[in-house]
Design a protein around this motif. Structure first.
Motif, short mmCIF file in Angstrom:
data_model
loop_
_atom_site.label_atom_id
_atom_site.label_comp_id
_atom_site.label_asym_id
_atom_site.label_seq_id
_atom_site.Cartn_x
_atom_site.Cartn_y
_atom_site.Cartn_z
N PRO A 174 0.89 -1.25 -0.10
CA PRO A 174 0.11 0.01 -0.14
C PRO A 174 0.84 1.27 0.00
CG PRO A 174 -0.78 -1.61 1.55
CD PRO A 174 0.36 -2.04 0.99
N THR A 175 0.55 2.29 -0.83
CA THR A 175 1.35 3.34 -1.05
C THR A 175 1.25 4.23 0.31
OG1 THR A 175 0.82 3.10 -3.33
CG2 THR A 175 1.76 5.48 -2.66
N GLY A 176 2.68 4.50 0.46
CA GLY A 176 2.56 5.56 1.91
C GLY A 176 2.69 4.51 2.95
N GLY A 177 2.63 3.00 3.21
CA GLY A 177 2.68 2.52 4.26
C GLY A 177 4.11 2.15 4.50
N LEU A 178 4.27 1.61 5.92
CA LEU A 178 5.66 1.48 6.27
C LEU A 178 6.25 0.27 5.19
CD1 LEU A 178 5.63 0.85 9.97
CD2 LEU A 178 6.77 2.81 8.59
N LYS A 179 5.66 -0.69 4.89
CA LYS A 179 6.01 -1.83 3.77
C LYS A 179 6.45 -0.97 2.57
CE LYS A 179 3.74 -6.14 5.38
NZ LYS A 179 2.93 -7.16 4.96
N HIS A 180 5.97 -0.23 1.87
CA HIS A 180 6.22 0.50 0.93
C HIS A 180 7.45 1.28 1.02
CE1 HIS A 180 5.42 4.39 -1.54
NE2 HIS A 180 6.37 3.63 -2.19
N ARG A 181 7.40 2.22 2.22
CA ARG A 181 8.48 3.10 2.24
C ARG A 181 9.64 2.61 2.58
NH1 ARG A 181 7.53 6.28 6.46
NH2 ARG A 181 5.38 5.36 7.09
N LEU A 182 9.66 1.68 3.55
CA LEU A 182 10.87 0.72 4.10
C LEU A 182 11.53 0.07 3.15
CD1 LEU A 182 10.05 0.33 7.97
CD2 LEU A 182 11.17 2.46 6.73
N CYS A 183 10.66 -0.89 2.42
CA CYS A 183 11.12 -1.59 1.19
C CYS A 183 11.91 -0.70 0.34
CB CYS A 183 9.94 -2.43 0.48
SG CYS A 183 10.74 -3.42 -0.79
N LEU A 184 11.54 0.29 -0.41
CA LEU A 184 12.09 1.06 -1.18
C LEU A 184 13.73 1.75 -0.70
CD1 LEU A 184 9.61 0.87 -3.09
CD2 LEU A 184 10.00 3.38 -3.41
N ALA A 241 3.00 4.33 -8.97
CA ALA A 241 2.58 5.04 -7.81
C ALA A 241 3.65 4.80 -6.47
CB ALA A 241 1.30 4.56 -7.61
N ASN A 242 4.26 3.90 -6.35
CA ASN A 242 5.06 3.51 -5.33
C ASN A 242 6.65 3.95 -5.73
OD1 ASN A 242 2.98 2.39 -3.72
ND2 ASN A 242 3.83 0.32 -3.69
N GLY A 243 6.81 4.48 -6.92
CA GLY A 243 8.06 5.03 -7.30
C GLY A 243 9.20 3.96 -7.54
N VAL A 244 8.58 2.73 -7.69
CA VAL A 244 9.43 1.72 -8.42
C VAL A 244 10.08 1.78 -9.59
CG1 VAL A 244 9.86 -0.84 -8.42
CG2 VAL A 244 8.16 0.14 -6.80
N GLU A 245 11.48 1.93 -9.65
CA GLU A 245 12.24 2.00 -10.94
C GLU A 245 12.33 0.67 -11.63
OE1 GLU A 245 15.61 3.92 -9.58
OE2 GLU A 245 14.57 6.02 -9.46
N GLU A 246 12.82 0.94 -12.93
CA GLU A 246 13.21 -0.29 -13.75
C GLU A 246 12.03 -1.18 -14.09
OE1 GLU A 246 17.24 -2.04 -13.27
OE2 GLU A 246 17.32 -0.67 -11.59
N MET A 247 10.66 -0.61 -14.22
CA MET A 247 9.71 -1.43 -14.71
C MET A 247 9.14 -1.26 -15.88
SD MET A 247 9.02 -2.95 -11.54
CE MET A 247 7.16 -3.70 -11.86
N ARG A 248 8.75 -2.32 -16.57
CA ARG A 248 8.26 -2.07 -18.10
C ARG A 248 7.52 -3.40 -18.43
NH1 ARG A 248 13.77 -3.53 -19.35
NH2 ARG A 248 13.74 -5.16 -21.15
N GLY A 266 -4.88 -3.77 8.70
CA GLY A 266 -3.55 -3.88 9.45
C GLY A 266 -2.61 -4.94 8.96
N GLU A 267 -2.48 -4.98 7.43
CA GLU A 267 -1.31 -5.65 7.12
C GLU A 267 -0.13 -5.08 6.95
OE1 GLU A 267 -1.31 -8.82 5.93
OE2 GLU A 267 -3.43 -9.32 5.81
#
Length: 370
Positions: free
Chosen positions: A59-69, A113-120, A327-328
């Motif tokens: 989920p965009t903006g969540g801890l998993k998203h931000r801490l993974c990047l 949306a999550n700002g993940v690079e190198e996707m196509r 709460g995932e």
């Protein structure tokens, strides 16, 4: 039993506990790590796909998203600097029907949306040119996905923690604790040499045992402890070698990312995990479950031979919600969440916990400081 006063106790010597111990020690804290078993990272940290995740699905903006990047970028740099075996091999997320092509478009939009690079996006022909044995109608390429030796990573974290004065006590399970009026927390352990420690800071990084540890510490509010659900993931090995050099993922399923094909640093393929909700810890892999694996894998690799899959190992995700529940996300609690000034607790640290471990550790330091 005599009480020894210490600065900081980290409970759990998995990848996140070791990363936290390293970060705290490097920040100048005197750290003691309590590990219930006789070696580092032998539970959840040793029973996963060893994938460096890109950050696509969270989920965009969540801890998993931000801490993974954040963690992904730092982990690649760390592995390069410290000589931790890893490879930026990339992965293909494959559609095996026209109906799934639209799902890929949605995944790409989520990644952007999550700002993940190198996707196509790739056509079936483009995918076949990369992996001739792969059957699909389209695929999504993730160039920042990789693999890492989780054991070597944990050895590196442990080494740096110890270089900065941290100590690890093995075979030292936490039995009980109590928060004092002065903000310090007393911890009593079992094992061959039981000890009683009184710490300025306790970090609960016990993974599957985090809720149990929290309930055993008097003064931790019961309503601050989330539920625990066990989602078992079974893995199967492959006899012989797979004809792939990249990770292969189907479109996701409820509770996980589907039965995917990963390759270890030696080039050996493994398949999994599936999702099996269980009531208690159990790491046996039922050979009969292989039938569903054959069916799932042959959707994208029709050439998988009968009898080629062998039971491998199982891991358990410490879920804090069942499918469809809220709460995932990761939970990293500090004093503002439970009212205890010397306590930081981590819950639901499943995938991408390994990828995010350095970033999670920094959040622990922040919670401990503020």
């Amino acid at each position: 039993m005599e009480t020894e006063r210490v600065d900081c106790v980290v409970i759990g010597a998995g990848v996140v506990g070791l990363a936290a111990a390293r970060a705290l020690a490097m920040a100048g804290r005197d750290v003691v790590v309590l590990e219930a078993l006789d070696l580092i990272g032998s539970v959840t940290s040793a029973r996963n796909s060893e994938v460096i995740h890109a950050g696509i699905y969270y989920p965009t903006g969540g801890l998993k998203h931000r801490l993974c990047l954040e963690g992904k970028r730092r982990l690649y740099d760390y592995c390069e600097t410290r000589g931790v075996p890893h490879r930026r091999c990339g992965k293909l997320i494959v559609a095996t029907s026209e109906a799934e092509n639209g799902t890929l478009e949605g995944i790409l939009a989520k990644a952007e949306a999550n700002g993940v690079e190198e996707m196509r996006m790739l056509s079936a022909a483009q995918t076949s040119a990369m992996e001739p044995d792969l059957a699909c109608t389209a695929a999504l390429w993730s160039g920042s996905t990789g693999i890492v030796s989780s054991h070597d990573l944990m050895v590196a974290y442990r080494g740096e923690a110890e270089d900065h004065g941290a100590m690890i006590a093995f075979n030292t399970p936490v039995l009980r604790g109590a928060a004092g009026d002065d903000g310090r927390i007393a911890i009593e352990t079992g094992g061959d040499s039981p000890i009683r420690l009184e710490a300025d800071l306790v970090v609960n990084a016990a993974g599957l045992g985090a809720q149990g540890v929290a309930r055993a510490v008097e003064g931790v509010p019961a309503d601050s402890i989330p539920p625990l659900f066990l989602a078992k993931g079974n893995y199967y090995g492959l006899t012989g070698r797979a004809p792939f050099t990249r990770l292969i993922y189907p479109v996701p399923v409820a509770g996980g990312l589907g039965v995917h094909l990963t390759i270890d640093l030696g080039g050996q393929a493994r398949f999994g995990p599936d999702v099996e909700w269980i009531e208690q810890e159990d790491y046996d892999v039922d050979p009969a479950r292989a039938e569903s694996f054959y069916e799932a894998v042959r959707r994208y690799w029709p050439g998988l031979r009968d009898g080629a899959l062998i039971p491998g190992y199982a891991g358990i995700r410490p879920k804090i919600a069942k499918p469809g529940g809220s709460g995932e996300d990761f939970i990293i609690q500090g004093p503002e969440d439970h009212g205890l000034p010397g306590y930081v607790a981590l819950y639901g640290i499943e995938s991408p916990g390994l990828t995010a471990s350095l970033a999670i550790a920094d959040r622990v330091v922040e919670k401990a400081s503020g």
